[in-house]
Design a protein around this motif. Structure first.
Motif, PDB file in Angstrom:
ATOM      1  N   ASN A 293      28.865  46.977  75.092  1.00 20.44           N
ATOM      2  CA  ASN A 293      30.250  47.418  74.926  1.00 20.44           C
ATOM      3  C   ASN A 293      30.370  48.480  73.840  1.00 20.44           C
ATOM      4  O   ASN A 293      29.694  48.418  72.823  1.00 20.44           O
ATOM      5  N   THR A 294      31.277  49.447  74.048  1.00 22.19           N
ATOM      6  CA  THR A 294      31.416  50.563  73.105  1.00 22.19           C
ATOM      7  C   THR A 294      32.660  50.478  72.229  1.00 22.19           C
ATOM      8  O   THR A 294      32.920  51.389  71.452  1.00 22.19           O
ATOM      9  N   THR A 295      33.449  49.396  72.361  1.00 26.99           N
ATOM     10  CA  THR A 295      34.718  49.326  71.622  1.00 26.99           C
ATOM     11  C   THR A 295      34.714  48.279  70.507  1.00 26.99           C
ATOM     12  O   THR A 295      35.754  47.990  69.938  1.00 26.99           O
ATOM     13  N   GLY A 296      33.560  47.699  70.207  1.00 30.82           N
ATOM     14  CA  GLY A 296      33.507  46.666  69.171  1.00 30.82           C
ATOM     15  C   GLY A 296      34.022  45.322  69.630  1.00 30.82           C
ATOM     16  O   GLY A 296      34.328  44.457  68.804  1.00 30.82           O
ATOM     17  N   ALA A 297      34.101  45.103  70.944  1.00 31.14           N
ATOM     18  CA  ALA A 297      34.709  43.876  71.478  1.00 31.14           C
ATOM     19  C   ALA A 297      33.920  42.620  71.145  1.00 31.14           C
ATOM     20  O   ALA A 297      34.479  41.521  71.179  1.00 31.14           O
ATOM     21  N   THR A 298      32.621  42.742  70.841  1.00 30.34           N
ATOM     22  CA  THR A 298      31.833  41.547  70.534  1.00 30.34           C
ATOM     23  C   THR A 298      31.427  41.472  69.064  1.00 30.34           C
ATOM     24  O   THR A 298      30.607  40.631  68.699  1.00 30.34           O
ATOM     25  N   VAL A 299      32.001  42.325  68.233  1.00 28.35           N
ATOM     26  CA  VAL A 299      31.683  42.280  66.802  1.00 28.35           C
ATOM     27  C   VAL A 299      32.459  41.143  66.144  1.00 28.35           C
ATOM     28  O   VAL A 299      33.691  41.088  66.240  1.00 28.35           O
ATOM     29  N   PRO A 300      31.772  40.200  65.467  1.00 30.41           N
ATOM     30  CA  PRO A 300      32.451  39.039  64.863  1.00 30.41           C
ATOM     31  C   PRO A 300      33.129  39.393  63.548  1.00 30.41           C
ATOM     32  O   PRO A 300      32.651  39.048  62.456  1.00 30.41           O
ATOM     33  N   VAL A 301      34.275  40.059  63.618  1.00 35.41           N
ATOM     34  CA  VAL A 301      34.913  40.629  62.428  1.00 35.41           C
ATOM     35  C   VAL A 301      35.327  39.571  61.408  1.00 35.41           C
ATOM     36  O   VAL A 301      35.439  39.865  60.216  1.00 35.41           O
TER      37      VAL A 301
ATOM     38  N   HIS B  86      36.117  50.528  79.688  1.00 31.95           N
ATOM     39  CA  HIS B  86      35.478  50.126  78.433  1.00 31.95           C
ATOM     40  C   HIS B  86      36.240  49.006  77.734  1.00 31.95           C
ATOM     41  O   HIS B  86      35.671  48.277  76.939  1.00 31.95           O
ATOM     42  N   GLY B  87      37.528  48.900  77.988  1.00 37.74           N
ATOM     43  CA  GLY B  87      38.348  47.908  77.315  1.00 37.74           C
ATOM     44  C   GLY B  87      38.918  48.423  76.011  1.00 37.74           C
ATOM     45  O   GLY B  87      38.785  49.598  75.658  1.00 37.74           O
ATOM     46  N   ILE B  88      39.551  47.519  75.269  1.00 39.14           N
ATOM     47  CA  ILE B  88      40.277  47.867  74.040  1.00 39.14           C
ATOM     48  C   ILE B  88      39.483  47.480  72.793  1.00 39.14           C
ATOM     49  O   ILE B  88      39.295  48.272  71.882  1.00 39.14           O
ATOM     50  N   GLY B  89      39.026  46.232  72.762  1.00 36.58           N
ATOM     51  CA  GLY B  89      38.197  45.760  71.659  1.00 36.58           C
ATOM     52  C   GLY B  89      38.846  45.913  70.306  1.00 36.58           C
ATOM     53  O   GLY B  89      40.042  45.667  70.107  1.00 36.58           O
ATOM     54  N   LEU B  90      38.038  46.362  69.366  1.00 33.03           N
ATOM     55  CA  LEU B  90      38.466  46.571  67.989  1.00 33.03           C
ATOM     56  C   LEU B  90      38.976  47.995  67.790  1.00 33.03           C
ATOM     57  O   LEU B  90      39.945  48.238  67.076  1.00 33.03           O
ATOM     58  N   ILE B  91      38.346  48.936  68.465  1.00 33.36           N
ATOM     59  CA  ILE B  91      38.545  50.346  68.161  1.00 33.36           C
ATOM     60  C   ILE B  91      39.889  50.884  68.665  1.00 33.36           C
ATOM     61  O   ILE B  91      40.530  51.712  68.020  1.00 33.36           O
ATOM     62  N   LYS B  92      40.363  50.395  69.812  1.00 31.35           N
ATOM     63  CA  LYS B  92      41.581  50.970  70.393  1.00 31.35           C
ATOM     64  C   LYS B  92      42.809  50.093  70.216  1.00 31.35           C
ATOM     65  O   LYS B  92      43.896  50.459  70.680  1.00 31.35           O
ATOM     66  N   ARG B  93      42.684  48.951  69.573  1.00 28.85           N
ATOM     67  CA  ARG B  93      43.824  48.035  69.520  1.00 28.85           C
ATOM     68  C   ARG B  93      45.031  48.625  68.780  1.00 28.85           C
ATOM     69  O   ARG B  93      46.182  48.338  69.123  1.00 28.85           O
ATOM     70  N   GLU B  94      44.790  49.486  67.795  1.00 21.98           N
ATOM     71  CA  GLU B  94      45.909  50.075  67.056  1.00 21.98           C
ATOM     72  C   GLU B  94      46.749  51.000  67.937  1.00 21.98           C
ATOM     73  O   GLU B  94      47.910  51.305  67.620  1.00 21.98           O
TER      74      GLU B  94
END
Length: 456
Positions: free
Chosen positions: A75-83, A414-422
């Motif tokens: 994934n390219t959007t940080g969706a699996t990064v355990p923030v 790609h989805g939203i994940g961490l990077i596009k949520r804002e």
């Protein structure tokens, strides 16, 4: 975050010694995905059965510990990064193809099955599963479902949402459930299957999927059309999609991308204002007519050259520009910003022209290519230093605003994940986001599943 002793004990009891790790080096390997963002989990577990996932989620809920589902990290959007730390659940060992049923055109698989491995298993039976992201040799079915990852064939055959019949999953409450059907038609209550697909592990952890299979066509024909400029190519896309023959791939590559690919891949890559790669598939007696219909639609003002491959070698040569793009971009910018916006096909010319203007305005190199038949373009900003990186982020906000103004949306696959949520409030109203939060609360009342992702 430090895991409570009671949870540590339960993890050790539920998982075998080699299926539960607190080792720093192993945790580091599961701290990032292809977005280059990273954050350390407190533990990594490798389930092999549904019951283990239920036990894990129940225990983590009792202690309010985050649970992050993970496929293969493409994934390219940080969706699996355990923030927020917590436990990463890697499904790589739940990798069995449980059943292939050609008579009913379905396959039942665990989430860790690789897309490419499934396709190889289906090939001798004359079937395929249509979703085919670029990473298909090493991405997992679970990851494809989590982000609704698709690929070029979506233009004709649809995304995972259209090619999945049912799921087995575990909600944030720790309750296991099934949704969907084993049939191609069904109208029994809410469609939770399509809801879970694309939810990025924020509602439930998928432990099994029933996939809809498609018979593999016996023939394919590849065409390559080059155009004077990107506007002419974008208008050709609209013409192609307005006639009855739907291509199985319709890829757009702009002039910047072509020059980059030529510099990397050699003179086999044409120099042009833009290029379309088109494929049609079907049975031998219909293939020539389909290729002719698409060729007629591809012709028009601005067409420079139209080639039709007659052999496998010619097909490979025609695709050389598209295949050279990814490695070519890496030579310019290791900090590539890769977005996958979507607009209605009729608005592609405006999108492409607008991206050109924004590239010039912010003085940032932008390479644009992608699945034009769906209006889904990959907009790749290639900053080369810190100053360009700052300008790229300002440019990205304007790209998203342009997309929304053209009745488009932030992501196609790609989805939203961490990077596009804002940026989600750009695309969705407060009322819609409120309903989504209510859905999240119903599935995951304590907010332990993949916190910090998707919803702003």
């Amino acid at each position: 975050m430090t895991l409570p002793p009671a949870l540590l004990n339960l993890l050790r009891q539920t998982f075998a010694a080699d299926a539960c790790s607190f080792d720093e080096a192993e945790r580091l390997a599961y701290a990032y995905d292809n977005s280059r963002r990273h954050a350390m989990p407190d533990a990594v577990v490798f389930p092999t059965e549904h019951a283990q996932v239920e036990a894990l989620v129940q225990a983590c809920r009792a202690h309010r510990i985050p649970v992050i589902a993970r496929g293969r990290g493409t994934n390219t959007t940080g969706a699996t990064v355990p923030v927020d730390g917590g436990v990463v659940v890697s499904f790589e060992r739940m990798n069995r193809i449980l059943r292939i049923d050609p008579d009913n055109r379905l396959a039942i698989v665990e989430p860790g099955v690789l897309n490419g491995d499934l396709q190889q298993a289906l090939k001798p039976l004359g079937f395929f599963w249509p979703p085919d992201p670029t990473s298909s040799p090493w991405c997992s079915i679970g990851g494809n479902l989590a982000c609704n990852s698709a690929g070029p064939r979506t233009v004709k055959y649809g995304s995972p949402r259209e090619n999945t019949l049912g799921l087995r999953a575990v909600a944030g409450t720790g309750a296991g459930f099934r949704c969907g059907t084993y049939t191609s038609k069904g109208s029994t209550g809410y469609d939770l299957t399509r809801l879970l697909i694309g939810s990025e592990g924020t509602l439930a952890l998928i432990t099994e999927a029933t996939l809809k299979l498609t018979p593999k066509p016996s023939g394919i024909r590849t065409l390559r059309a080059t155009y004077r400029d990107v506007g002419a190519a974008a208008r050709a896309v609209a013409r192609i999609m307005a006639q009855p023959v739907t291509p199985c791939a319709l890829e757009f590559i702009d002039d910047v991308a072509l020059k980059l690919a030529r510099d990397y891949g050699g003179e086999g890559v044409p120099l042009a204002g833009a290029m379309l790669m088109i494929e049609v598939d079907g049975e031998p007696d219909t293939l020539a007519g389909a290729a002719e219909a698409v060729s007629r639609a591809a012709q028009g003002d601005g067409l420079e050259e139209l080639k039709v491959a007659q052999t496998a070698e010619e097909t490979q040569a025609l695709w050389s520009a598209r295949k050279a793009l990814s490695p070519a971009q890496r030579t310019i910018s290791p900090n590539k910003i890769n977005e996958d916006v979507v607009v209605p096909v009729s608005h592609l010319p405006e999108l492409v022209d607008g991206i050109k203007r924004l590239s010039a305005k912010h003085d940032v190199l932008i390479v644009t290519f992608g699945h034009a038949g769906n209006g889904n373009l990959h907009v790749n900003l290639l900053p080369r230093d810190d100053a360009e990186r700052e300008r790229a982020h300002a440019c990205l906000a304007e790209v998203f605003a342009l997309v929304i103004s053209l009745d488009g949306t932030l992501s196609g696959e790609h989805g939203i994940g961490l990077i596009k949520r804002e940026f989600m409030p750009l695309a969705l109203s407060p009322e819609t986001l409120g309903l989504m939060r209510n859905v999240k609360a119903a599935f995951d009342p304590d907010g332990i599943l993949n916190p910090g992702k998707l919803l702003p």
